[in-house]
Design an enzyme around this catalytic site. Structure first.
Site, short mmCIF file in Angstrom:
data_model
loop_
_atom_site.label_atom_id
_atom_site.label_comp_id
_atom_site.label_asym_id
_atom_site.label_seq_id
_atom_site.Cartn_x
_atom_site.Cartn_y
_atom_site.Cartn_z
N CYS A 189 -1.23 3.84 -6.69
CA CYS A 189 -2.00 3.15 -5.60
C CYS A 189 -2.19 1.74 -6.01
O CYS A 189 -2.39 1.55 -7.19
CB CYS A 189 -3.12 3.99 -5.33
SG CYS A 189 -4.46 3.18 -4.73
N THR A 190 -1.79 0.67 -5.31
CA THR A 190 -2.04 -0.59 -5.62
C THR A 190 -3.17 -0.92 -6.04
O THR A 190 -3.45 -1.87 -6.97
CB THR A 190 -1.44 -1.52 -4.59
OG1 THR A 190 -2.14 -1.31 -3.54
CG2 THR A 190 0.08 -1.43 -4.37
N CYS A 241 1.01 -1.29 -0.03
CA CYS A 241 0.12 -0.06 0.15
C CYS A 241 0.86 1.19 -0.08
O CYS A 241 1.66 1.44 0.84
CB CYS A 241 -0.98 -0.12 1.33
SG CYS A 241 -1.88 1.28 1.41
N1 DGL Z 1 -3.99 0.39 -2.09
C1 DGL Z 1 -3.49 1.52 -1.26
C2 DGL Z 1 -2.36 2.51 -1.90
O1 DGL Z 1 -1.61 1.99 -2.60
C3 DGL Z 1 -4.40 2.56 -0.34
C4 DGL Z 1 -5.64 3.21 -1.05
C5 DGL Z 1 -6.55 3.68 0.25
O2 DGL Z 1 -6.80 3.03 0.90
O3 DGL Z 1 -6.86 4.78 0.26
O4 DGL Z 1 -2.32 3.51 -1.36
#
Ligand code: DGL
Length: 268
Positions: free
Chosen positions: A187-188, A77
């Site tokens: 963002c993943t 994340c």
């Molecule tokens: N998947 C996450 C990232 O890479 C988190 C996104 C979120 O929860 O806002 O930032």
């Protein structure tokens, strides 16, 4: 220093399903490793929440993974990495691999010298992100775009709805019209919208995703510590979620087919 046994699992976590893109890349590169994946979907998104809340959630997940004797933790994340991985490293005696937007490879590949970054609010406002951009942008331009609402759509399994398409349009079109020829998926979760983003950005724009780089880094840490699982059987991924229900499992099966039999409840 990794203290658990080589056949211990790798812990991977995210606010939700986004980190599955990283876990799948790790599975591809390290087919014999067992993975324990924790999705804190009941608390997603992290991207607009206060920093102390994100840290508190990450601590709960890290403690949960450590209690399961994982040998390494991948913070899959960007938001959690940029807001609190330094604190996690100071608090826990386990090695962490984090993920941050691939601005450097994007700038290296850019012809226009202009790259766009799609990320969450917390990622963009974090000190670490600001420093990264300041360090890299000397002769180039980095356009940072916070994408409110997009993670919610992915968590709901809404990949192709009109509302999702409109959000992508709203966030991607200004980057392309300002000359960005590389768009960093910072963002993943956004990796799961690659096709939809490509459609709107057009064929001249490249998408930059760091999943494979994170998998290579995971491999490097395990090799350095002599902790590769030498067992010849295929590894398994055990899925935990704070939103443990059939709908969640259905979305995970869509994103990573044939990997999961069930979802276990994550509580802290
Ligand atoms: N998947 C996450 C990232 O890479 C988190 C996104 C979120 O929860 O806002 O930032």
């Amino acid at each position: 220093m990794l203290t658990s046994a080589s056949n211990a699992a790798i812990g991977v976590f995210d606010s939700g399903v986004g980190g599955l893109s990283i876990a799948a890349a790790i599975r591809q590169m390290l087919p014999h490793e067992n993975i324990i994946y924790v999705a804190d979907s009941a608390n997603a998104p992290y991207g607009g929440k206060p920093e102390h809340f994100v840290l508190q959630r990450c601590q709960a997940i890290v403690e949960y993974l450590m209690a399961q004797q994982v040998k390494l933790i991948v913070v899959a994340c960007n938001t959690a990495t940029l807001t609190c991985i330094a604190k996690l490293r100071a608090l826990y005696p386990i090695e962490f691999v984090g993920v941050e937007p691939g601005i450097k490879p994007a700038l290296n590949a850019s012809q226009s010298g202009i790259v766009g970054v799609l990320a969450t609010h917390n990622t963009i406002k974090s000190e670490q992100y600001q420093q990264l951009v300041a360090r890299l942008k000397t002769h180039n331009k980095v356009l940072s775009q916070a994408c409110d609402g997009l993670v919610e759509k992915i968590e709901a399994g809404e990949f192709d709805s009109l509302a999702t398409q409109q959000l992508i349009q709203q966030y991607v079109t200004p980057l392309v019209s300002q000359g960005a020829d590389q768009i960093v998926l910072g963002c993943t979760h956004y990796g799961f919208l690659g096709q939809q983003i490509r459609c709107i950005a057009g064929d001249d724009v490249q998408l930059v995703n760091t999943s494979d780089a994170i998998a290579r880094q995971t491999l490097a840490v395990l090799e350095r510590n002599d902790k590769i699982n030498r067992c010849q059987e295929g590894g398994k991924t055990k899925l935990f979620s704070s939103r443990c229900n059939a709908e969640f499992l259905g979305i995970c099966e869509l994103l990573w087919p044939k990997e999961f039999e069930q979802v276990h409840e994550f509580t802290d």
